[in-house]
Motif scaffolding. Structure first.
Motif, PDB file in Angstrom:
ATOM      1  N   SER A 102       0.037  -7.402  11.743  1.00 28.82           N
ATOM      2  CA  SER A 102      -1.133  -7.786  12.534  1.00 28.82           C
ATOM      3  C   SER A 102      -2.225  -6.723  12.419  1.00 28.82           C
ATOM      4  O   SER A 102      -3.419  -7.041  12.314  1.00 28.82           O
ATOM      5  CB  SER A 102      -0.741  -7.970  14.005  1.00 28.82           C
ATOM      6  OG  SER A 102       0.189  -9.012  14.160  1.00 28.82           O
ATOM      7  N   TYR A 103      -1.812  -5.471  12.438  1.00 27.97           N
ATOM      8  CA  TYR A 103      -2.772  -4.372  12.311  1.00 27.97           C
ATOM      9  C   TYR A 103      -3.410  -4.382  10.925  1.00 27.97           C
ATOM     10  O   TYR A 103      -4.618  -4.147  10.797  1.00 27.97           O
ATOM     11  CB  TYR A 103      -2.066  -3.047  12.564  1.00 27.97           C
ATOM     12  CG  TYR A 103      -2.999  -1.864  12.719  1.00 27.97           C
ATOM     13  CD1 TYR A 103      -3.784  -1.725  13.853  1.00 27.97           C
ATOM     14  CD2 TYR A 103      -3.083  -0.883  11.738  1.00 27.97           C
ATOM     15  CE1 TYR A 103      -4.629  -0.639  14.011  1.00 27.97           C
ATOM     16  CE2 TYR A 103      -3.929   0.209  11.882  1.00 27.97           C
ATOM     17  CZ  TYR A 103      -4.706   0.316  13.021  1.00 27.97           C
ATOM     18  OH  TYR A 103      -5.548   1.400  13.163  1.00 27.97           O
TER      19      TYR A 103
ATOM     20  N   ALA B 270       0.981   0.253  20.873  1.00 26.65           N
ATOM     21  CA  ALA B 270       0.330   1.440  20.300  1.00 26.65           C
ATOM     22  C   ALA B 270      -0.645   1.032  19.197  1.00 26.65           C
ATOM     23  O   ALA B 270      -1.762   1.547  19.109  1.00 26.65           O
ATOM     24  CB  ALA B 270       1.379   2.405  19.759  1.00 26.65           C
ATOM     25  N   TRP B 271      -0.225   0.102  18.332  1.00 25.08           N
ATOM     26  CA  TRP B 271      -1.115  -0.387  17.270  1.00 25.08           C
ATOM     27  C   TRP B 271      -2.337  -1.074  17.891  1.00 25.08           C
ATOM     28  O   TRP B 271      -3.473  -0.877  17.438  1.00 25.08           O
ATOM     29  CB  TRP B 271      -0.383  -1.362  16.366  1.00 25.08           C
ATOM     30  CG  TRP B 271       0.663  -0.775  15.462  1.00 25.08           C
ATOM     31  CD1 TRP B 271       2.010  -0.857  15.610  1.00 25.08           C
ATOM     32  CD2 TRP B 271       0.441  -0.019  14.257  1.00 25.08           C
ATOM     33  NE1 TRP B 271       2.645  -0.202  14.573  1.00 25.08           N
ATOM     34  CE2 TRP B 271       1.723   0.318  13.735  1.00 25.08           C
ATOM     35  CE3 TRP B 271      -0.697   0.403  13.579  1.00 25.08           C
ATOM     36  CZ2 TRP B 271       1.871   1.052  12.560  1.00 25.08           C
ATOM     37  CZ3 TRP B 271      -0.541   1.140  12.400  1.00 25.08           C
ATOM     38  CH2 TRP B 271       0.728   1.456  11.916  1.00 25.08           C
ATOM     39  N   HIS B 272      -2.103  -1.891  18.909  1.00 30.02           N
ATOM     40  CA  HIS B 272      -3.205  -2.611  19.562  1.00 30.02           C
ATOM     41  C   HIS B 272      -4.184  -1.620  20.200  1.00 30.02           C
ATOM     42  O   HIS B 272      -5.409  -1.763  20.060  1.00 30.02           O
ATOM     43  CB  HIS B 272      -2.642  -3.553  20.622  1.00 30.02           C
ATOM     44  CG  HIS B 272      -3.704  -4.246  21.434  1.00 30.02           C
ATOM     45  ND1 HIS B 272      -4.493  -5.243  20.915  1.00 30.02           N
ATOM     46  CD2 HIS B 272      -4.110  -4.063  22.719  1.00 30.02           C
ATOM     47  CE1 HIS B 272      -5.341  -5.661  21.846  1.00 30.02           C
ATOM     48  NE2 HIS B 272      -5.133  -4.957  22.950  1.00 30.02           N
ATOM     49  N   ASN B 273      -3.649  -0.623  20.889  1.00 34.86           N
ATOM     50  CA  ASN B 273      -4.508   0.380  21.513  1.00 34.86           C
ATOM     51  C   ASN B 273      -5.340   1.101  20.459  1.00 34.86           C
ATOM     52  O   ASN B 273      -6.519   1.414  20.674  1.00 34.86           O
ATOM     53  CB  ASN B 273      -3.641   1.377  22.285  1.00 34.86           C
ATOM     54  CG  ASN B 273      -4.303   1.858  23.559  1.00 34.86           C
ATOM     55  OD1 ASN B 273      -4.892   1.073  24.292  1.00 34.86           O
ATOM     56  ND2 ASN B 273      -4.219   3.144  23.828  1.00 34.86           N
ATOM     57  N   ARG B 274      -4.725   1.355  19.331  1.00 37.39           N
ATOM     58  CA  ARG B 274      -5.414   2.033  18.224  1.00 37.39           C
ATOM     59  C   ARG B 274      -6.589   1.202  17.717  1.00 37.39           C
ATOM     60  O   ARG B 274      -7.670   1.733  17.448  1.00 37.39           O
ATOM     61  CB  ARG B 274      -4.396   2.268  17.100  1.00 37.39           C
ATOM     62  CG  ARG B 274      -4.783   3.300  16.067  1.00 37.39           C
ATOM     63  CD  ARG B 274      -3.614   3.489  15.110  1.00 37.39           C
ATOM     64  NE  ARG B 274      -3.857   4.498  14.108  1.00 37.39           N
ATOM     65  CZ  ARG B 274      -3.624   5.791  14.266  1.00 37.39           C
ATOM     66  NH1 ARG B 274      -3.153   6.225  15.424  1.00 37.39           N
ATOM     67  NH2 ARG B 274      -3.860   6.645  13.292  1.00 37.39           N
TER      68      ARG B 274
ATOM     69  N   LEU C 215      -4.735   2.394   6.165  1.00 39.08           N
ATOM     70  CA  LEU C 215      -3.936   1.588   5.235  1.00 39.08           C
ATOM     71  C   LEU C 215      -2.708   2.360   4.751  1.00 39.08           C
ATOM     72  O   LEU C 215      -1.653   1.767   4.506  1.00 39.08           O
ATOM     73  CB  LEU C 215      -4.783   1.136   4.043  1.00 39.08           C
ATOM     74  CG  LEU C 215      -5.782   0.009   4.334  1.00 39.08           C
ATOM     75  CD1 LEU C 215      -6.658  -0.254   3.112  1.00 39.08           C
ATOM     76  CD2 LEU C 215      -5.066  -1.268   4.760  1.00 39.08           C
ATOM     77  N   GLU C 216      -2.838   3.673   4.636  1.00 38.33           N
ATOM     78  CA  GLU C 216      -1.677   4.490   4.258  1.00 38.33           C
ATOM     79  C   GLU C 216      -0.634   4.484   5.371  1.00 38.33           C
ATOM     80  O   GLU C 216       0.566   4.426   5.109  1.00 38.33           O
ATOM     81  CB  GLU C 216      -2.121   5.925   3.956  1.00 38.33           C
ATOM     82  CG  GLU C 216      -2.763   6.102   2.594  1.00 38.33           C
ATOM     83  CD  GLU C 216      -1.818   5.720   1.469  1.00 38.33           C
ATOM     84  OE1 GLU C 216      -0.659   6.189   1.460  1.00 38.33           O
ATOM     85  OE2 GLU C 216      -2.233   4.926   0.589  1.00 38.33           O
ATOM     86  N   LEU C 217      -1.106   4.534   6.610  1.00 37.23           N
ATOM     87  CA  LEU C 217      -0.188   4.472   7.751  1.00 37.23           C
ATOM     88  C   LEU C 217       0.519   3.119   7.789  1.00 37.23           C
ATOM     89  O   LEU C 217       1.727   3.037   8.028  1.00 37.23           O
ATOM     90  CB  LEU C 217      -0.966   4.699   9.050  1.00 37.23           C
ATOM     91  CG  LEU C 217      -0.146   4.802  10.346  1.00 37.23           C
ATOM     92  CD1 LEU C 217       0.809   5.989  10.292  1.00 37.23           C
ATOM     93  CD2 LEU C 217      -1.078   4.925  11.550  1.00 37.23           C
ATOM     94  N   VAL C 218      -0.237   2.062   7.523  1.00 32.89           N
ATOM     95  CA  VAL C 218       0.331   0.710   7.500  1.00 32.89           C
ATOM     96  C   VAL C 218       1.363   0.577   6.378  1.00 32.89           C
ATOM     97  O   VAL C 218       2.415  -0.045   6.561  1.00 32.89           O
ATOM     98  CB  VAL C 218      -0.792  -0.340   7.332  1.00 32.89           C
ATOM     99  CG1 VAL C 218      -0.221  -1.693   6.942  1.00 32.89           C
ATOM    100  CG2 VAL C 218      -1.585  -0.467   8.624  1.00 32.89           C
TER     101      VAL C 218
END
Length: 374
Positions: free
Chosen positions: A267-268, A200-204, A249-252
Motif C-alpha cells: 500500500s505504501y 507506522a507506514w500510514h503515519n509516515r 523505495l529502498e525502504l519498501v
C-alpha cells in the motif's frame, strides 16, 4: 495470537472457576447499570453518581453511555465541588488503568482525549508527558492503531503550543520541523523493528508532505536571512521529492523482500509511485537525477517481477504471489497512462494476470472480474 500476544488456554477446572466469577460480575453489573441509567435519565450529577460510573466502567469500559454520563457529571461538578486539574488528572489515571487492560477500546481513548482537551483550555495539559505515555503503550503493541491515532492527536497539540510560543515565524517553522523529524524517525524505528506495521507506514505517508514543506521553508528562510543552516538528520533525504522517493523505495524494497505477504508495504509503494508530490518531481527530473518517472516505474516492475519468481519457487504449488501480481498490474496501469494509454501487449498481460488472480485469490474474485470487464 493477536499482534504477537499469545492466547492463554484454560483448563476445564479453570474455565469453571472463571464462569462462576463471571456470573457474580454479571449480577453486579446488571444491578449497577440499572441504577446508573436510572440516575442518568433523572439528570442526577453528584459525587455518588460519579463513583457509580467508576464501578460500572470497571466491569465494562465499552459502555459509552457511562463515559458520556461521567463527562457530564464532571462538567457539572467542576469547579464548585471538584477542582478541575485534580479531577481530570484522576480520570487520566483511571483511563491508564483501563488502557492497560483494554488497549483497543475506542471509548477509553476518547475519554483520555477529552480530559486532555479540557486541561488544554486552561493551559494545564502536559503534552510531552502524553507523548511519553503513548510511546510506552506503543512499545507494548506497536501496531495498535488507536495508539497511533492518539499519538497524532498529541503531536498536533504539541505543534499548536509550539507555534503559539514561537518568537518569530522562523523559529516556529524550525520548532515544527524538529518535531516532525522526531516523528519521522520514530516511524522508521517502528518499521525497522516490525516491517508489518500498517499504522507506522500510514503515519509516515502523512508526515512526509508536511515535513518536506517545513524543511524547504526553513532552508529558504536560512538562505534569505544569510543564516548558516543547522544540519539535520534528513538533509540527504529531503533535498527534493525525487530524493525522498528514491530513499523510501529502498525502504519498501527491504520490506517486500522481508515479507511479500504484508499489505502495508504494498500500500505504501502504491502511494509513493502515484502521489503528485513524487510523480511531478520525477516527471520533471533533470540530468543530475538517475531516473525519470517512467524509468522508476520500470525499475519497480523489474524488482517485483523478480520477487514474484522467487515467491513462486517457494510456494508448494508454484503459484504467483497475490500482492506481487496486484502491484505489477498497478505499475503497468501507470505505465500505460504515461505512454499514452495504448499498448495491446501490456493490456493482454494485465488481463492474463487478473485471470490468474481470480484463481489464486477467490475471496476477491468479483473485483478482478470487474477489472477484466472494464
Amino acid at each position: 495470537m493477536q499482534h504477537g500476544v499469545k492466547r492463554t488456554n484454560l483448563t476445564e477446572e479453570a474455565k469453571k472457576a472463571k464462569l462462576e466469577r463471571d456470573r457474580a460480575k454479571i449480577v453486579a453489573y446488571r444491578s449497577s447499570t440499572t441504577k446508573l441509567l436510572d440516575q442518568y435519565h433523572k439528570d442526577v450529577y453528584t459525587l455518588e453518581t460519579l463513583d457509580l460510573t467508576t464501578d460500572v466502567l470497571a466491569l465494562n469500559p465499552e459502555l459509552y453511555t457511562a463515559w458520556n454520563y461521567r463527562r457530564e457529571i464532571l462538567l457539572k461538578l467542576i469547579p464548585h465541588t471538584l477542582t478541575k486539574k485534580d479531577a481530570l488528572e484522576q480520570d487520566l489515571k483511571l483511563v491508564m488503568h483501563h488502557l492497560k487492560r483494554f488497549p483497543k477500546c475506542y471509548w477509553v481513548w476518547n475519554h483520555r482525549s477529552w480530559c486532555l482537551h479540557q486541561l488544554s483550555l486552561t493551559g494545564e495539559a502536559n503534552w510531552a508527558y502524553e507523548l511519553a505515555i503513548v510511546s510506552r503503550l506503543l512499545e507494548m503493541d506497536s501496531r495498535n492503531y488507536h495508539g497511533w491515532h492518539y499519538r497524532r492527536y498529541v503531536v498536533s497539540n504539541m505543534e499548536r503550543e509550539s507555534a503559539a510560543a514561537a518568537a518569530s515565524p522562523e523559529s516556529e517553522r524550525k520548532s515544527l520541523l524538529d518535531l516532525a523529524i522526531t516523528e519521522y524517525e520514530y516511524t522508521t524505528s517502528k518499521i525497522n523493528k516490525n516491517i508489518s506495521n500498517f499504522s507506522a507506514w500510514h503515519n509516515r505517508s502523512k508526515l512526509i508532505p508536511q515535513l518536506y514543506l517545513l524543511y524547504t521553508q526553513v532552508v529558504a528562510s536560512n538562505s534569505a536571512g544569510g543564516l548558516s543552516a543547522t544540519p539535520t538528520s534528513i538533509d540527504s533525504i529531503f533535498r527534493s521529492p525525487y530524493d525522498i522517493l528514491m530513499h523510501e523505495l529502498e525502504l519498501v524494497k527491504t520490506g517486500m523482500y522481508m515479507d511479500a505477504e504484508d499489505t502495508s508495504v504494498w500500500s505504501y509503494l502504491q502511494w509513493l509511485v502515484s502521489d503528485p508530490l513524487f510523480v511531478d518531481s520525477a516527471r520533471s527530473a533533470t540530468d543530475h537525477h538517475a531516473s525519470t518517472y517512467v524509468q522508476i516505474l520500470e525499475g519497480q516492475l523489474k524488482t517485483i517481477t523478480e520477487l514474484n519468481e522467487l515467491e513462486k519457487d517457494d510456494h508448494p504449488d508454484g503459484h504467483d504471489n497475490v500482492w506481487c501480481l496486484k502491484s505489477i498490474i498497478f505499475l503497468k496501469g501507470l505505465l500505460l497512462k504515461e505512454n499514452g494509454g495504448v499498448d495491446e501487449a501490456s493490456e493482454r498481460e494485465i488481463r492474463s494476470m487478473l485471470e490468474t488472480l481470480v484463481e489464486i485469490d477467490p475471496l476477491r474474485r468479483g473485483r478482478y472480474l470487474d477489472q477484466i470487464k472494464a
